[in-house]
Scaffold this motif. Structure first.
Motif, PDB file in Angstrom:
ATOM      1  N   ALA A  83       0.846  -1.194   0.000  1.00  0.00           N
ATOM      2  CA  ALA A  83       0.000   0.000   0.000  1.00  0.00           C
ATOM      3  C   ALA A  83       0.879   1.241   0.000  1.00  0.00           C
ATOM      4  O   ALA A  83       1.804   1.356   0.805  1.00  0.00           O
ATOM      5  CB  ALA A  83      -0.916  -0.001   1.222  1.00  0.00           C
ATOM      6  N   GLN A  84       0.613   2.118  -0.911  1.00  0.00           N
ATOM      7  CA  GLN A  84       1.381   3.346  -1.031  1.00  0.00           C
ATOM      8  C   GLN A  84       0.427   4.534  -0.931  1.00  0.00           C
ATOM      9  O   GLN A  84      -0.541   4.622  -1.694  1.00  0.00           O
ATOM     10  CB  GLN A  84       2.149   3.402  -2.353  1.00  0.00           C
ATOM     11  CG  GLN A  84       3.186   2.298  -2.506  1.00  0.00           C
ATOM     12  CD  GLN A  84       3.935   2.389  -3.814  1.00  0.00           C
ATOM     13  OE1 GLN A  84       3.623   3.214  -4.671  1.00  0.00           O
ATOM     14  NE2 GLN A  84       4.945   1.552  -3.987  1.00  0.00           N
ATOM     15  N   VAL A  85       0.678   5.397   0.020  1.00  0.00           N
ATOM     16  CA  VAL A  85      -0.163   6.572   0.254  1.00  0.00           C
ATOM     17  C   VAL A  85       0.719   7.803   0.178  1.00  0.00           C
ATOM     18  O   VAL A  85       1.774   7.865   0.824  1.00  0.00           O
ATOM     19  CB  VAL A  85      -0.865   6.486   1.629  1.00  0.00           C
ATOM     20  CG1 VAL A  85      -1.725   7.725   1.858  1.00  0.00           C
ATOM     21  CG2 VAL A  85      -1.715   5.221   1.721  1.00  0.00           C
ATOM     22  N   TYR A  86       0.311   8.749  -0.618  1.00  0.00           N
ATOM     23  CA  TYR A  86       1.057   9.995  -0.766  1.00  0.00           C
ATOM     24  C   TYR A  86       0.424  11.054   0.130  1.00  0.00           C
ATOM     25  O   TYR A  86      -0.778  11.330   0.037  1.00  0.00           O
ATOM     26  CB  TYR A  86       1.054  10.476  -2.216  1.00  0.00           C
ATOM     27  CG  TYR A  86       1.696  11.830  -2.404  1.00  0.00           C
ATOM     28  CD1 TYR A  86       3.087  11.966  -2.356  1.00  0.00           C
ATOM     29  CD2 TYR A  86       0.919  12.964  -2.607  1.00  0.00           C
ATOM     30  CE1 TYR A  86       3.680  13.204  -2.523  1.00  0.00           C
ATOM     31  CE2 TYR A  86       1.514  14.200  -2.769  1.00  0.00           C
ATOM     32  CZ  TYR A  86       2.888  14.315  -2.724  1.00  0.00           C
ATOM     33  OH  TYR A  86       3.468  15.537  -2.890  1.00  0.00           O
ATOM     34  N   ILE A  87       1.198  11.600   1.040  1.00  0.00           N
ATOM     35  CA  ILE A  87       0.730  12.637   1.956  1.00  0.00           C
ATOM     36  C   ILE A  87       1.545  13.896   1.679  1.00  0.00           C
ATOM     37  O   ILE A  87       2.772  13.897   1.801  1.00  0.00           O
ATOM     38  CB  ILE A  87       0.893  12.199   3.426  1.00  0.00           C
ATOM     39  CG1 ILE A  87       0.096  10.913   3.687  1.00  0.00           C
ATOM     40  CG2 ILE A  87       0.437  13.302   4.362  1.00  0.00           C
ATOM     41  CD1 ILE A  87       0.259  10.382   5.092  1.00  0.00           C
ATOM     42  N   GLU A  88       0.860  14.936   1.293  1.00  0.00           N
ATOM     43  CA  GLU A  88       1.538  16.202   1.007  1.00  0.00           C
ATOM     44  C   GLU A  88       1.889  16.889   2.326  1.00  0.00           C
ATOM     45  O   GLU A  88       1.022  17.080   3.188  1.00  0.00           O
ATOM     46  CB  GLU A  88       0.638  17.090   0.158  1.00  0.00           C
ATOM     47  CG  GLU A  88       1.310  18.379  -0.282  1.00  0.00           C
ATOM     48  CD  GLU A  88       0.431  19.196  -1.195  1.00  0.00           C
ATOM     49  OE1 GLU A  88       0.843  20.289  -1.591  1.00  0.00           O
ATOM     50  OE2 GLU A  88      -0.689  18.725  -1.497  1.00  0.00           O
ATOM     51  N   GLN A  89       3.120  17.231   2.487  1.00  0.00           N
ATOM     52  CA  GLN A  89       3.588  17.843   3.715  1.00  0.00           C
ATOM     53  C   GLN A  89       4.239  19.191   3.410  1.00  0.00           C
ATOM     54  O   GLN A  89       4.912  19.346   2.387  1.00  0.00           O
ATOM     55  CB  GLN A  89       4.600  16.937   4.432  1.00  0.00           C
ATOM     56  CG  GLN A  89       4.017  15.599   4.875  1.00  0.00           C
ATOM     57  CD  GLN A  89       5.046  14.749   5.598  1.00  0.00           C
ATOM     58  OE1 GLN A  89       6.230  15.078   5.594  1.00  0.00           O
ATOM     59  NE2 GLN A  89       4.618  13.679   6.210  1.00  0.00           N
ATOM     60  N   HIS A  90       4.003  20.118   4.293  1.00  0.00           N
ATOM     61  CA  HIS A  90       4.635  21.429   4.192  1.00  0.00           C
ATOM     62  C   HIS A  90       5.604  21.562   5.358  1.00  0.00           C
ATOM     63  O   HIS A  90       5.212  21.487   6.523  1.00  0.00           O
ATOM     64  CB  HIS A  90       3.587  22.545   4.240  1.00  0.00           C
ATOM     65  CG  HIS A  90       2.622  22.500   3.097  1.00  0.00           C
ATOM     66  ND1 HIS A  90       2.932  22.950   1.827  1.00  0.00           N
ATOM     67  CD2 HIS A  90       1.363  22.014   3.024  1.00  0.00           C
ATOM     68  CE1 HIS A  90       1.898  22.775   1.029  1.00  0.00           C
ATOM     69  NE2 HIS A  90       0.931  22.206   1.734  1.00  0.00           N
ATOM     70  N   THR A  91       6.856  21.751   5.033  1.00  0.00           N
ATOM     71  CA  THR A  91       7.876  21.851   6.068  1.00  0.00           C
ATOM     72  C   THR A  91       7.894  23.255   6.643  1.00  0.00           C
ATOM     73  O   THR A  91       8.035  24.243   5.912  1.00  0.00           O
ATOM     74  CB  THR A  91       9.261  21.505   5.497  1.00  0.00           C
ATOM     75  OG1 THR A  91       9.208  20.200   4.925  1.00  0.00           O
ATOM     76  CG2 THR A  91      10.314  21.527   6.581  1.00  0.00           C
ATOM     77  N   VAL A  92       7.709  23.329   7.935  1.00  0.00           N
ATOM     78  CA  VAL A  92       7.752  24.606   8.644  1.00  0.00           C
ATOM     79  C   VAL A  92       8.986  24.595   9.533  1.00  0.00           C
ATOM     80  O   VAL A  92       9.181  23.673  10.323  1.00  0.00           O
ATOM     81  CB  VAL A  92       6.477  24.814   9.491  1.00  0.00           C
ATOM     82  CG1 VAL A  92       6.555  26.147  10.231  1.00  0.00           C
ATOM     83  CG2 VAL A  92       5.241  24.750   8.607  1.00  0.00           C
ATOM     84  N   LEU A  93       9.806  25.611   9.380  1.00  0.00           N
ATOM     85  CA  LEU A  93      11.044  25.688  10.125  1.00  0.00           C
ATOM     86  C   LEU A  93      10.756  26.174  11.549  1.00  0.00           C
ATOM     87  O   LEU A  93      10.161  27.246  11.745  1.00  0.00           O
ATOM     88  CB  LEU A  93      12.025  26.635   9.429  1.00  0.00           C
ATOM     89  CG  LEU A  93      13.425  26.740  10.042  1.00  0.00           C
ATOM     90  CD1 LEU A  93      14.121  25.383  10.033  1.00  0.00           C
ATOM     91  CD2 LEU A  93      14.248  27.780   9.304  1.00  0.00           C
TER      92      LEU A  93
END
Length: 281
Positions: A167-177
């Motif tokens: 199972a492959q799930v793509y989760i969009e992540q925004h990196t916050v410093l």
């Protein structure tokens, strides 16, 4: 069957198929409707072939014949097994001679074993009975059966791509410093280091100097406006003595209290940096 023979009508056969069956075509040939079965239809003999049993080789067939009739594999009745084996070989010889070559080799071995069993047994020099002619064949059959059962068990193990998929799930992540928070103990440690360096520079001149916290606050802000980051230790001049360092440190704390500056750290145990909390005009 030649092409001429295929065009000849079948003698004695009567075509009872109607020209049109309820107005529906039986099939379509090259896009054209076909309303009756053609009389010259030719089906090659090898067009349809049914395999009742599929064997992986001579040992597989021999093991099948033994297990099917519940024969003792340690005491194989060679006459019955050889007779049934040759019957199967005769069937595959009529269809595929190349496939039958490997089976014929095993058939010759079975006949040889049966012939040796018919001869009187000769004792060895030590007086022991001679080895059973079937011993080598039994050993090969037992080894083959073990490997076959192991392969069957291995095939039942769930396999990727056949029984399950990843199972492959793509989760969009925004990196916050996020800067690490500077604790009070870190500031104390940095201040102790500055004091330690200040004690290395001692003056014997006694003088009175009035020190202003506001002036030092202004000096620190002016120094930070000219650069983006300043290391904590660079804001202190050990050569000016401990009193000046104390006032300068108090000015730094006042600026942090009024949220005019930010004290940051790239990572744990890294150098401490000071920067303006606002963008200078």
């Amino acid at each position: 069957m030649t092409a001429e023979a295929a065009d000849l009508p079948i003698v004695g056969a009567q075509d009872t198929t109607p020209d049109v069956v309820d107005g529906l075509a039986l099939a379509r040939l090259y896009g054209e409707p076909l309303f009756k079965v053609p009389t010259d239809l030719y089906i090659p003999p090898d067009a349809l072939e049914v395999f009742l049993e599929a064997f992986q080789g001579p040992l597989d067939l021999l093991l099948y014949l033994i297990r099917k009739q519940n024969f003792n594999i340690l005491d194989i009745p060679m006459a019955d097994v050889t007779r049934q084996y040759l019957t199967y070989v005769d069937q595959i010889r009529s269809r595929n001679l190349e496939l039958a070559a490997e089976y014929l080799l095993m058939a010759a071995m079975l006949i040889e074993i049966k012939s040796r069993m018919l001869l009187p047994s000769n004792k060895t020099q030590e007086g022991e009975e001679a080895e059973d002619p079937r011993a080598e064949l039994v050993r090969r059959l037992l080894e083959y059966e073990q490997i076959k059962l192991a392969a069957f068990d291995l095939n039942n193990v769930p396999q990727l791509g056949r029984d399950f998929l990843h199972a492959q799930v793509y989760i969009e992540q925004h990196t916050v410093l996020h800067w690490p928070q500077v604790e009070l103990i870190d500031i104390q440690s940095a201040w102790a280091d500055v004091l330690k360096r200040a004690t290395l520079v001692q003056h014997h001149k006694i003088s009175r100097e009035e020190l202003s916290v506001r002036e030092h606050m202004t000096a620190i802000l002016r120094k930070l406006q000219s650069t983006r980051f300043v290391e904590f230790a660079d804001l202190f001049d050990p050569s000016r003595g401990v009193p000046v360092l104390v006032v300068n440190f108090i000015a730094l704390l006042e600026l942090a209290k009024e949220t005019l500056i930010e004290i940051t750290q790239a990572e744990a145990f890294a150098p401490i940096y000071v920067r303006l909390a606002y963008s200078p005009a």
